[in-house]
Design a protein around this motif. Structure first.
Motif, mmCIF file in Angstrom:
data_model
loop_
_atom_site.group_PDB
_atom_site.id
_atom_site.type_symbol
_atom_site.label_atom_id
_atom_site.label_comp_id
_atom_site.label_asym_id
_atom_site.label_seq_id
_atom_site.Cartn_x
_atom_site.Cartn_y
_atom_site.Cartn_z
ATOM 1 N N ALA A 49 0.845 -1.094 -0.026
ATOM 2 C CA ALA A 49 0.130 -0.061 -0.054
ATOM 3 C C ALA A 49 0.783 1.152 0.031
ATOM 4 O O ALA A 49 0.526 2.333 -0.748
ATOM 5 N N ASP A 68 2.378 1.619 -3.558
ATOM 6 C CA ASP A 68 1.669 1.998 -4.571
ATOM 7 C C ASP A 68 1.140 3.683 -4.092
ATOM 8 O O ASP A 68 0.754 4.264 -5.309
ATOM 9 N N GLU A 69 1.142 4.023 -2.885
ATOM 10 C CA GLU A 69 0.587 5.372 -2.735
ATOM 11 C C GLU A 69 1.833 6.249 -3.398
ATOM 12 O O GLU A 69 1.820 7.359 -3.907
ATOM 13 N N ASP A 118 1.755 9.101 -6.836
ATOM 14 C CA ASP A 118 2.061 10.488 -6.626
ATOM 15 C C ASP A 118 2.603 11.418 -7.843
ATOM 16 O O ASP A 118 3.535 10.749 -8.404
ATOM 17 N N GLY A 135 6.715 11.286 -3.657
ATOM 18 C CA GLY A 135 6.290 9.738 -3.669
ATOM 19 C C GLY A 135 7.508 9.305 -3.149
ATOM 20 O O GLY A 135 7.221 8.292 -2.213
#
Length: 211
Positions: free
Chosen positions: A75, A78-79, A83, A89
């Motif tokens: 998670a 992936d976040e 970005d 990111g």
């Protein structure tokens, strides 16, 4: 009475399984993955035969113990990939992975160990590493990440982060955030003296004899 017995056995088996996993997470976090299976059984308060019946190999135990952390890691990466600013990111991934490691010390050992027979775990591990490498590539192309950065530098940061000792769990997380900020400044192509997070009270290292 006999009609309720199977349900009771299933409940006992589930309780044993959770106790084993809780003990494994705790002992792996403190002492690393080399702890013998019998020691995990002892900490869990179950017979070794019970542990081996649930988890025949250490690979199976480790991968199950840290399954939730691997999902959390996915998670996070992936976040970071989502970005639109690759440097932002990348920073987010470093910060959140360090904090995840500070909360679950054995996670870095699991992330940096290979388990070729645990196919699902290996796939999640490889996905996380490939994603970080892709994010680093984008950040380099944007001119924000230093050109000599290597993926092994992230592993180095996580291994160093796992060695943080503090007077409390909260203190460890505070120290981890500061350490992540220092690492991010070192990774920047043009380091700036931006403010750091608060200092944490750390456990002093063991005294070294002078003689």
């Amino acid at each position: 009475m006999t009609a309720r017995l199977p349900h009771t056995l299933r409940a006992d088996a589930l309780d044993n399984r959770e106790r084993i996993l809780d003990a494994a997470r705790a002992v792996f976090a403190r002492e690393g993955l080399d702890v013998p299976m019998r020691e995990v059984a002892r900490r869990a308060g179950v017979a070794p035969a019970t542990l081996y019946r649930r988890f025949p190999t250490k690979e199976m135990l480790v991968t199950e113990a840290f399954a939730a952390q691997m999902y959390a890691c996915r998670a996070v990466v992936d976040e970071g990939l989502a970005d639109p600013d690759p440097w932002h990111g990348f920073c987010l991934v470093i910060e959140k992975m360090c904090e995840l490691n500070a909360r679950d010390g054995g996670f870095t050992a699991a992330l940096t160990s290979r388990f070729p027979h645990a196919v699902d775990f290996e796939a999640r591990r490889e996905y996380a590493l490939r994603s970080i490498a892709e994010l680093a590539r984008r950040a380099k192309e944007a001119g924000r990440l230093r050109p000599d950065f290597a993926l092994d530098d992230v592993i180095l940061v996580l291994m160093a982060n796992s060695g943080i000792q503090a007077s409390s769990p909260t203190g460890k997380i505070t120290a981890s955030r500061r350490f992540a900020a220092l690492a991010i400044q070192a990774f920047h192509a043009n380091p700036e003296a931006s403010p750091l997070p608060p200092v944490a009270r750390l456990t002093p290292p063991a005294s070294v004899s002078s003689g």
